[in-house]
Design an enzyme around this catalytic site. Sequence first.
Site, PDB file in Angstrom:
ATOM      1  N   GLU A 190      -2.917  -4.466  21.984  1.00 32.64           N
ATOM      2  CA  GLU A 190      -1.438  -5.825  22.405  1.00 32.64           C
ATOM      3  C   GLU A 190       0.518  -4.234  22.549  1.00 32.64           C
ATOM      4  O   GLU A 190       0.059  -3.726  21.397  1.00 32.64           O
ATOM      5  CB  GLU A 190      -1.235  -6.219  21.495  1.00 32.64           C
ATOM      6  N   CYS A 220       7.602  -2.679  20.707  1.00 32.32           N
ATOM      7  CA  CYS A 220       6.640  -2.999  19.843  1.00 32.32           C
ATOM      8  C   CYS A 220       5.604  -1.978  20.253  1.00 32.32           C
ATOM      9  O   CYS A 220       4.213  -3.311  20.869  1.00 32.32           O
ATOM     10  CB  CYS A 220       6.481  -3.925  19.134  1.00 32.32           C
ATOM     11  N   CYS A 237      -6.977  -2.390  12.513  1.00 32.51           N
ATOM     12  CA  CYS A 237      -5.805  -1.741  11.256  1.00 32.51           C
ATOM     13  C   CYS A 237      -6.940  -2.362  10.182  1.00 32.51           C
ATOM     14  O   CYS A 237      -8.050  -2.543  10.204  1.00 32.51           O
ATOM     15  CB  CYS A 237      -5.036  -2.438  11.112  1.00 32.51           C
ATOM     16  N   CYS A 271      -4.645  -6.375   5.111  1.00 33.75           N
ATOM     17  CA  CYS A 271      -3.243  -6.844   4.525  1.00 33.75           C
ATOM     18  C   CYS A 271      -3.878  -8.871   4.816  1.00 33.75           C
ATOM     19  O   CYS A 271      -3.919  -8.987   6.235  1.00 33.75           O
ATOM     20  CB  CYS A 271      -2.289  -7.115   5.320  1.00 33.75           C
ATOM     21  N   CYS A 283      -2.040 -11.045   7.880  1.00 33.12           N
ATOM     22  CA  CYS A 283      -2.290 -10.553   8.602  1.00 33.12           C
ATOM     23  C   CYS A 283      -3.115  -9.907   9.984  1.00 33.12           C
ATOM     24  O   CYS A 283      -4.563  -9.787   9.518  1.00 33.12           O
ATOM     25  CB  CYS A 283      -1.421  -8.697   9.165  1.00 33.12           C
ATOM     26  N   HIS A 303       6.639  -6.447   0.723  1.00 36.23           N
ATOM     27  CA  HIS A 303       6.131  -7.984   0.746  1.00 36.23           C
ATOM     28  C   HIS A 303       5.945  -8.253  -0.958  1.00 36.23           C
ATOM     29  O   HIS A 303       5.699  -9.775  -1.206  1.00 36.23           O
ATOM     30  CB  HIS A 303       3.949  -8.099   1.386  1.00 36.23           C
ATOM     31  N   ASN A 327       4.351 -15.107   9.992  1.00 38.00           N
ATOM     32  CA  ASN A 327       4.415 -16.532  11.652  1.00 38.00           C
ATOM     33  C   ASN A 327       2.729 -16.247  11.029  1.00 38.00           C
ATOM     34  O   ASN A 327       1.757 -15.923  10.944  1.00 38.00           O
ATOM     35  CB  ASN A 327       4.166 -14.671  12.342  1.00 38.00           C
ATOM     36  N   CYS A 356       5.344 -10.326  14.752  1.00 38.16           N
ATOM     37  CA  CYS A 356       4.881  -9.097  13.658  1.00 38.16           C
ATOM     38  C   CYS A 356       3.540 -10.551  13.010  1.00 38.16           C
ATOM     39  O   CYS A 356       3.493 -11.234  12.691  1.00 38.16           O
ATOM     40  CB  CYS A 356       5.558  -9.812  12.833  1.00 38.16           C
TER      41      CYS A 356
HETATM   42  N1  SAH Z   1       0.675  -1.024   9.202  1.00 40.35           N
HETATM   43  C1  SAH Z   1       2.406  -1.113   9.652  1.00 40.35           C
HETATM   44  C2  SAH Z   1       2.102  -1.780  11.165  1.00 40.35           C
HETATM   45  C3  SAH Z   1       2.304  -3.033  11.854  1.00 40.35           C
HETATM   46  S1  SAH Z   1       2.892  -4.921  11.398  1.00 40.35           S
HETATM   47  C4  SAH Z   1       3.172  -2.091   8.252  1.00 40.35           C
HETATM   48  O1  SAH Z   1       2.295  -2.579   7.841  1.00 40.35           O
HETATM   49  O2  SAH Z   1       3.960  -2.100   8.249  1.00 40.35           O
HETATM   50  C5  SAH Z   1       4.205  -4.761  11.213  1.00 40.35           C
HETATM   51  C6  SAH Z   1       4.672  -5.894  10.563  1.00 40.35           C
HETATM   52  O3  SAH Z   1       4.851  -7.107   9.832  1.00 40.35           O
HETATM   53  C7  SAH Z   1       4.600  -5.149   8.963  1.00 40.35           C
HETATM   54  O4  SAH Z   1       5.565  -5.646   8.447  1.00 40.35           O
HETATM   55  C8  SAH Z   1       3.719  -6.461   8.714  1.00 40.35           C
HETATM   56  O5  SAH Z   1       3.618  -6.004   7.256  1.00 40.35           O
HETATM   57  C9  SAH Z   1       4.388  -7.441   9.087  1.00 40.35           C
HETATM   58  N2  SAH Z   1       3.379  -8.471   9.314  1.00 40.35           N
HETATM   59  C10 SAH Z   1       2.365  -8.469   9.648  1.00 40.35           C
HETATM   60  N3  SAH Z   1       2.015  -9.936   9.646  1.00 40.35           N
HETATM   61  C11 SAH Z   1       2.562 -10.784   9.346  1.00 40.35           C
HETATM   62  C12 SAH Z   1       2.794 -12.137   9.490  1.00 40.35           C
HETATM   63  N4  SAH Z   1       1.372 -12.749   9.882  1.00 40.35           N
HETATM   64  N5  SAH Z   1       3.893 -12.667   9.470  1.00 40.35           N
HETATM   65  C13 SAH Z   1       4.683 -11.967   9.348  1.00 40.35           C
HETATM   66  N6  SAH Z   1       4.517 -10.416   9.069  1.00 40.35           N
HETATM   67  C14 SAH Z   1       3.398 -10.146   9.215  1.00 40.35           C
END
Ligand code: SAH
Length: 391
Positions: A106, A119, A126, A130, A133, A240, A314, A357
């Site tokens: 996406e 974006c 991935c 995490c 995410c 984080h 989110n 995000c």
């Molecule tokens: N892998 C890379 C880029 C993708 S995510 C990274 O981790 O930086 C882009 C951003 O969204 C990252 O900072 C990630 O930690 C954040 N993110 C992931 N899940 C999220 C969520 N549920 N709510 C808010 N931010 C989130």
Amino acid sequence: MTALPLVFDAPRRGKPPRHLADLTREEARAAVTELGQPAFRADQLARHFYRGVTDPAQMTDLPAAVREELTGALLPGLLTPVRTSSADGGRTRKTLWRLHDGALVESVLMRYPDRATVCISSQAGCGMACPFCATGQNGLTRNLSAAEIIGQAVAAAAAMANGEVPGGPGRLSNVVFMGMGEPLANYARVRKTLDALVTPAPHGLGLSQRSVTVSTVGVVPAVRRLTEEGLHVTLAVSLHAPDDELRDTLVPINTRWKVDEVVAAADAYAERTGRRYSVEYALIRDVNDQPERADLLGRLLTDRRAHVNLIPLNPTPGSKWDASPLPAQREFVARLRAHGVPTTVRDTRGQDIDGACGQLAAADRVDGVPAVALPQPSLEPPVEMGAEADQ
Ligand code: SAH
């Protein structure tokens, strides 16, 4: 919540068909010559590609007899739009793309009064695991090729230029690698993409380096490598948590490279480029949003070239975690600022279309919740190109 393993090596799958955007200019010229055409046709093809022109009939500077052969050989359609969902009166658009092997990714285009940002995804899925995410919870399908990554930005630039986003024709100004995947775990392809984004037309999209942001969990050796490249793109580090104990659980790569190492690598990048880096921090209620953690983060980042971007979490399916309530967010911001750390809170654009995000999880939902179906922009040549030609 069960912990997923960290995956660095992407599964090998069939390669996408050859595409001009994967080749250097010399390679593209050689490929065109092999097809019996003058080398400058590679430049013509590049101009069409970066302008988002995919219909051979529109490539009127190419002889009609060779248009289809050349586009078939060098501009195969790699991204097929499956679905577009929109929010914010059409100014946020999420597109689900199907790749040649059925993998799904996406990208999200967001138009603001003063800029338009796309974006993009660098991997299908991935491997960074995490737990907050959605993408990370589905694991890694494969790396995207450079042309597959670049194609997402090209489609967004074309949507802006063609006036498909409310507000009239405009220009794509920013690209962020904050879609699916860990860009620095797909280094070579992302490196190629960076070149294509900042190279002036006709061989690229001509964006300014500072308006391109690479976001990483903190793959320290790759951050160092990026530092050596001498680029000036913006670096974002997904921190984080300011302490290893908590970060080990939120960003599992922390078990390999610790907070201090990640911050030191980002400092070196800032030193080399003269550009501030951003520290991404998803505010998760009662997990990492305590006032003491704000102070710890503030002390960590004082006198560093860092800017903190707080993202209220989110929601993702099945997660027990929630965004921090507003008073906790405000307190967190105030404490960071009291330490002299520049801090902003990111908006949560596209949350209602799972486009914010951490919500991109195409693989999980292709047959799931139907999104708002919009008329599909003609981003791809018709499948049966020229089938009627000799009737
Ligand atoms: N892998 C890379 C880029 C993708 S995510 C990274 O981790 O930086 C882009 C951003 O969204 C990252 O900072 C990630 O930690 C954040 N993110 C992931 N899940 C999220 C969520 N549920 N709510 C808010 N931010 C989130």
